[in-house]
Design an enzyme around this catalytic site. Sequence first.
Site, PDB file in Angstrom:
ATOM      1  CB  SER A  42     -15.747  31.947 -22.364  1.00 18.75           C
ATOM      2  OG  SER A  42     -15.712  30.350 -21.971  1.00 18.75           O
ATOM      3  CD  GLU A  63     -26.394  26.721 -18.089  1.00 20.53           C
ATOM      4  OE1 GLU A  63     -25.378  26.999 -18.554  1.00 20.53           O
ATOM      5  OE2 GLU A  63     -26.758  26.269 -17.045  1.00 20.53           O
ATOM      6  CG  HIS A 293     -46.033   6.284 -14.011  1.00 21.91           C
ATOM      7  ND1 HIS A 293     -46.556   7.289 -12.883  1.00 21.91           N
ATOM      8  CD2 HIS A 293     -44.831   6.455 -13.852  1.00 21.91           C
ATOM      9  CE1 HIS A 293     -45.543   7.710 -12.165  1.00 21.91           C
ATOM     10  NE2 HIS A 293     -44.301   7.303 -12.807  1.00 21.91           N
ATOM     11  N   GLY A 415     -42.695  13.887 -17.438  1.00 26.09           N
ATOM     12  CA  GLY A 415     -42.564  13.788 -16.016  1.00 26.09           C
ATOM     13  C   GLY A 415     -41.227  14.247 -15.403  1.00 26.09           C
TER      14      GLY A 415
END
Length: 541
Positions: A42, A63, A293, A415
Amino acid sequence: MDQRSQSEVVGGSTEGTLSVRDAVYKLLREFGMTTVFGNPGSTELPLFMNFPEDFRYVLGLQECVVVGMADGYAQTTHNAAFVNLHSAAGVGHAMGNIFTAYRNQTPLVITAGQQARSILPFDPFLGSTQAAELPRPYVKWSVEPARAEDVPLAIARAYYIAMMPPRGPVLVSIPSDDWEAQTSPVDARIVSRNLRADPDLIAQVARTLDGAKAPAFVVGAAVDRDRAWSEVVRLAELHNARVYVAPMSGRCSFPEDHRLWNGFLPPMRERIVDRLAAHDVVFAIGAPAFTYHVEGRGPHLPSGTELVQLTDDVQVAARAPLGTSVISSIRLGLQDLLEVSAPPAREAPPSYQRPPRVPEPHPDSRLPVSWVLQTLNDLRTRDSIVVEEAPSARPVMHGHLPIFESETFYTMCSGGLGYGLPAAVGVAMGKPGTKVIALIGDGSAMYAIQAIWSAAQLGLPVAVVILKNRRYGALHEFAQIFGYRPDEPVPGTDLPDLDFVKLAAAQGVQGLHAETAEQFRQALSQALEADRPMLVEVEIA
């Protein structure tokens, strides 16, 4: 009330002024951003009154899909993409892919709707509290302008910041009543985007490389982002240097069939040291040194090995644990090095040995992912584009699905899942006429499955290959690092009863199911030849 003040009240233009809406459209047109990626709410509706005929609105059904599509489009067009999101909830939905755009260093100008200024003091429904703070720290800049008439200037500043290296997303929060206000037009300016290194530092790096006995290059995503592919190939050939791919790189930055290519570095400190043990100088080009990682111990490089780094990111340079870092455009820095570097003749290093070809699987057995990727490599054209989000298959992909050309491979540097499917749509928009292959794990696909609806609406020739192992496969492998036994169950990682053929059909896309080698070959060939989106769901071991 005189005629001038009446014009101001209804939002009409007075001499020398425009509505904020018209001023923003004028500015976006000058920036070459006439495609709007969005999912409207809106508070965004006033932006789209009298939508210009030379603009197009690309709808995403969530989104995160919107931002993922814009990311793929911006990377392939080399210009910032314009994104329009709803206020707090919409930005929240998008945050996973905003984080990925930040790690990908993708330029996005994100506008977010906000409730009208007049009711903001009352904490209104759908209002965004501290709207400029919400996306931080994963935007380069974020603002809600103090006055409505400052909106065009804020968007101009956002564009310049997004496009300056290291590129990345920015966000401007815009109250819904700002669009009718009057403002002065803002013209696009020329702002330099290239950094060039100090010549003395370039000469120092050249001397270090020239004096090396066995140099190694470690290339990262910034090489391909800065269109420095040919320069890095020339410099590697000049030095006869082995070339490694940096851990977790989101782009391909060196041809994987080149005689100097030497594979991928793992995101583990000790294993990186082992892989680089034969080298006395390591040159990190457009890459951090290094991305890890898992926790590691010991040195970052072999004893006695020197590190030099070329990066366009001051943060990457600042956090390098050792060595010399040069901040520059990757392409310009490599061009300068090619001018001054004069190494002695060196013997060519041994060629990298790829895994052997995988034999045809038995008709009654599940298809090995190595054979599936090998078959994809056999059937695709050399210049087709692969957009990948299949974490458990990535190590196998490195051996059986080589990438040969610049700007033909994209994945996320973050990732974060939910990027690959929408990014493939954006890449196909930015590279019209090129076959785009979305290689997606079944778990990854469910983060943004709505993206195939957008592909269908746009009629894009995207071949979606779903690697269906019915679980979050990467977590099963990663669990062993934390002490799980190979056969021990990992809670919450099984994915039974997903039917991607039906999910595709529900969004207007033809889907094909494959369990045998022949079924997969036929389905993949059909998808690769199609001029519309098609999905292939393949059962893998």
